[in-house]
Design an enzyme around this catalytic site. Structure first.
Site, PDB file in Angstrom:
ATOM      1  N   PHE A   1    -100.419  67.202 -49.881  1.00 22.73           N
ATOM      2  CA  PHE A   1    -100.502  68.578 -49.389  1.00 22.73           C
ATOM      3  C   PHE A   1     -99.140  69.260 -49.244  1.00 22.73           C
ATOM      4  O   PHE A   1     -98.944  70.384 -49.718  1.00 22.73           O
ATOM      5  CB  PHE A   1    -101.241  68.619 -48.042  1.00 22.73           C
ATOM      6  CG  PHE A   1    -101.256  69.971 -47.412  1.00 22.73           C
ATOM      7  CD1 PHE A   1    -100.349  70.283 -46.410  1.00 22.73           C
ATOM      8  CD2 PHE A   1    -102.146  70.945 -47.828  1.00 22.73           C
ATOM      9  CE1 PHE A   1    -100.348  71.542 -45.827  1.00 22.73           C
ATOM     10  CE2 PHE A   1    -102.153  72.208 -47.260  1.00 22.73           C
ATOM     11  CZ  PHE A   1    -101.242  72.512 -46.256  1.00 22.73           C
ATOM     12  N   ASN A   2     -98.193  68.656 -48.527  1.00 25.92           N
ATOM     13  CA  ASN A   2     -96.915  69.336 -48.253  1.00 25.92           C
ATOM     14  C   ASN A   2     -96.216  69.734 -49.549  1.00 25.92           C
ATOM     15  O   ASN A   2     -95.702  70.844 -49.671  1.00 25.92           O
ATOM     16  CB  ASN A   2     -95.975  68.431 -47.443  1.00 25.92           C
ATOM     17  CG  ASN A   2     -96.398  68.309 -45.991  1.00 25.92           C
ATOM     18  OD1 ASN A   2     -97.095  69.173 -45.460  1.00 25.92           O
ATOM     19  ND2 ASN A   2     -96.002  67.217 -45.355  1.00 25.92           N
TER      20      ASN A   2
ATOM     21  N   THR B   1     -91.739  67.557 -41.882  1.00 24.03           N
ATOM     22  CA  THR B   1     -93.108  67.025 -41.983  1.00 24.03           C
ATOM     23  C   THR B   1     -94.104  68.100 -42.415  1.00 24.03           C
ATOM     24  O   THR B   1     -95.314  67.950 -42.213  1.00 24.03           O
ATOM     25  CB  THR B   1     -93.565  66.414 -40.638  1.00 24.03           C
ATOM     26  OG1 THR B   1     -93.583  67.456 -39.644  1.00 24.03           O
ATOM     27  CG2 THR B   1     -92.656  65.290 -40.204  1.00 24.03           C
TER      28      THR B   1
ATOM     29  N   ASN C   1    -100.105  73.565 -42.399  1.00 23.43           N
ATOM     30  CA  ASN C   1    -101.463  73.252 -41.924  1.00 23.43           C
ATOM     31  C   ASN C   1    -102.159  74.521 -41.455  1.00 23.43           C
ATOM     32  O   ASN C   1    -103.370  74.679 -41.580  1.00 23.43           O
ATOM     33  CB  ASN C   1    -101.398  72.247 -40.774  1.00 23.43           C
ATOM     34  CG  ASN C   1    -101.008  70.863 -41.256  1.00 23.43           C
ATOM     35  OD1 ASN C   1    -101.482  70.428 -42.299  1.00 23.43           O
ATOM     36  ND2 ASN C   1    -100.125  70.197 -40.541  1.00 23.43           N
TER      37      ASN C   1
ATOM     38  N   ASP D   1     -95.149  71.662 -39.166  1.00 24.77           N
ATOM     39  CA  ASP D   1     -96.247  72.627 -39.286  1.00 24.77           C
ATOM     40  C   ASP D   1     -97.449  72.154 -38.448  1.00 24.77           C
ATOM     41  O   ASP D   1     -98.532  71.889 -38.960  1.00 24.77           O
ATOM     42  CB  ASP D   1     -96.663  72.826 -40.755  1.00 24.77           C
ATOM     43  CG  ASP D   1     -97.218  71.556 -41.405  1.00 24.77           C
ATOM     44  OD1 ASP D   1     -98.077  71.695 -42.314  1.00 24.77           O
ATOM     45  OD2 ASP D   1     -96.825  70.449 -41.000  1.00 24.77           O
TER      46      ASP D   1
ATOM     47  N   ASP E   1     -98.330  66.369 -36.967  1.00 22.46           N
ATOM     48  CA  ASP E   1     -97.011  66.886 -36.576  1.00 22.46           C
ATOM     49  C   ASP E   1     -96.860  66.822 -35.065  1.00 22.46           C
ATOM     50  O   ASP E   1     -95.808  66.471 -34.540  1.00 22.46           O
ATOM     51  CB  ASP E   1     -96.840  68.347 -37.016  1.00 22.46           C
ATOM     52  CG  ASP E   1     -96.976  68.550 -38.497  1.00 22.46           C
ATOM     53  OD1 ASP E   1     -98.108  68.518 -39.003  1.00 22.46           O
ATOM     54  OD2 ASP E   1     -95.933  68.700 -39.154  1.00 22.46           O
TER      55      ASP E   1
ATOM     56  N   HIS F   1     -99.356  60.322 -40.862  1.00 17.24           N
ATOM     57  CA  HIS F   1     -98.379  60.740 -41.874  1.00 17.24           C
ATOM     58  C   HIS F   1     -97.030  61.105 -41.236  1.00 17.24           C
ATOM     59  O   HIS F   1     -95.990  60.557 -41.594  1.00 17.24           O
ATOM     60  CB  HIS F   1     -98.898  61.962 -42.642  1.00 17.24           C
ATOM     61  CG  HIS F   1    -100.249  61.799 -43.241  1.00 17.24           C
ATOM     62  ND1 HIS F   1    -100.540  60.913 -44.269  1.00 17.24           N
ATOM     63  CD2 HIS F   1    -101.425  62.426 -42.965  1.00 17.24           C
ATOM     64  CE1 HIS F   1    -101.818  61.014 -44.603  1.00 17.24           C
ATOM     65  NE2 HIS F   1    -102.379  61.917 -43.834  1.00 17.24           N
ATOM     66  N   ASP F   2     -97.043  62.038 -40.322  1.00 12.25           N
ATOM     67  CA  ASP F   2     -95.784  62.575 -39.779  1.00 12.25           C
ATOM     68  C   ASP F   2     -95.111  61.626 -38.795  1.00 12.25           C
ATOM     69  O   ASP F   2     -93.872  61.462 -38.849  1.00 12.25           O
ATOM     70  CB  ASP F   2     -96.033  63.950 -39.158  1.00 12.25           C
ATOM     71  CG  ASP F   2     -96.519  64.955 -40.201  1.00 12.25           C
ATOM     72  OD1 ASP F   2     -97.111  65.981 -39.819  1.00 12.25           O
ATOM     73  OD2 ASP F   2     -96.315  64.708 -41.410  1.00 12.25           O
TER      74      ASP F   2
HETATM   75  O1  RIB Z   1    -100.396  65.260 -46.542  1.00 17.55           O
HETATM   76  C1  RIB Z   1    -100.138  65.066 -45.186  1.00 17.55           C
HETATM   77  C2  RIB Z   1     -99.182  66.100 -44.679  1.00 17.55           C
HETATM   78  O2  RIB Z   1     -99.736  67.403 -44.836  1.00 17.55           O
HETATM   79  C3  RIB Z   1     -98.906  65.969 -43.167  1.00 17.55           C
HETATM   80  O3  RIB Z   1     -97.609  66.402 -42.901  1.00 17.55           O
HETATM   81  C4  RIB Z   1     -99.907  66.900 -42.558  1.00 17.55           C
HETATM   82  O4  RIB Z   1     -99.475  67.387 -41.282  1.00 17.55           O
HETATM   83  C5  RIB Z   1     -99.919  68.021 -43.557  1.00 17.55           C
HETATM   84  O5  RIB Z   1     -98.818  68.875 -43.279  1.00 17.55           O
HETATM   85 CA    CA Z   2     -97.286  68.172 -41.272  1.00 18.91          CA
END
Ligand code: RIB
Ligand code: CA
Length: 314
Positions: free
Chosen positions: A173-174, A127, A42, A13, A18, A243-244
């Protein structure tokens, strides 16, 4: 000489991190990106898809098929994160248009075809919210066992001091965005590796102003693209959490991480617990069905060395 190159599909996303993961994937000899599917996360689906196309086009990878997936979570309403990623979900990056033609077939069917083409040999790396993965598993019940591995960036399991939420105090978040999809995926029996905020919020694995300075000295398209993304991420934060790219790095060098084996679960009901993830490390079934490898530590400096080394290669 590295082992066999593994075909991977990326469900993303983009999204600043990403995009960094996609650039790393294109620069990594251990893997061959064979499919990109996009999901609302996102940013709205049209935006994340447009961003994926632009990045692939700019880096000479327009041959990789892109399919647009889910525009909303399975049950919950869509909720983006443009406040962090910028109005275009890519930090206002000045990138030329990508090719316009996304695949006409549904992302969830293309993900199944990807796995079924080489049973037990291919890796899917997710991701963003897990909506596309859940859709694929619900429509193709044999898909979970056709994948060699599903690597997920998501969750906050309380396994380290960094393992608390970023969307709410309890949820990453994801997973928060589509907890119903996470519930489907966690219970699917797919061989799963989960990289949560427990390790991705560790600042030793994040990029900072010194990394930006190094990238600005380089001239490759990758380095200039990463520098632009990083500059935006650092305009309000001391670090750019990776993160990704960290989730992708599991497919590049698993020795960067430590894991615990357990059964993940997620809270799907609305409220302050929504999206909370936990790992049950006891009473696993003998066949390990439903268990996952969840990251408990990362060698941040060695990960950064891998990432920066591949970005600075001429
Ligand atoms: O919490 C971080 C994740 O949420 C990452 O994948 C960022 O790109 C968002 O999608
Ligand atoms: Ca992401």
């Amino acid at each position: 000489m590295h082992a066999v190159t593994v075909s991977v599909a990326l469900d993303i996303d983009p999204g600043l991190d990403d995009a960094l993961a996609l650039i790393l994937a294109l620069r990594s000899p251990e893997i061959r990106p064979a499919l990109v599917t996009t999901v609302a996360g996102n940013g709205p689906l049209e935006m994340t898809t447009w961003n994926a196309l632009r990045i692939l086009n700019y880096l000479g990878a327009a041959h990789i098929p892109v399919a647009a997936g889910a525009s909303t979570p399975l049950v919950k309403p869509f909720h983006g994160a443009l406040d962090y990623h910028g109005a275009d979900a890519l930090g206002g990056l000045d990138l030329p248009e990508g090719r316009a033609d996304v695949e006409t077939r549904a992302a969830h069917d293309l993900l199944f075809d990807f796995a079924a083409a080489a049973p037990g040999e291919r890796i899917l790396i997710a991701t963003g919210p897990l909506t596309n993965i859940a859709n694929a598993f619900q429509r193709h019940e044999d898909m979970p066992l056709l994948l060699k591995e599903l690597i997920i960036m998501g969750g906050a399991f309380g396994l380290t001091p960094f393992g608390t939420g970023n969307q709410t105090p309890n949820a990453e978040f994801n997973i928060w965005q589509d907890p119903d999809a996470a519930h489907v995926v966690f219970g699917s029996g797919v061989p799963m590796t989960i990289v949560g905020l427990d390790v991705t919020n560790d600042p030793t694995g994040a990029l900072d102003a010194s990394d930006l300075a190094r990238l600005r000295m380089a001239s490759s398209r990758e380095a200039t693209l990463v520098a632009s993304l990083l500059q935006y991420a650092l305009h309000r934060h001391q670090y750019c959490a990776m993160h990704d790219p960290l989730a992708l790095a599991v497919a590049l060098d698993r020795s960067l991480f430590g894991f615990v084996t357990g059964r993940p679960d997620v809270v799907t009901r609305e409220g302050e617990e929504r999206g909370r993830t936990r790992i049950q490390t006891v009473a696993l079934s003998a066949d390990g069905l439903g268990s996952a490898q969840v990251a408990t530590r990362v060698d941040g400096p060695r990960f950064k060395e891998l990432f920066m080394g591949r970005m600075l290669e001429s």
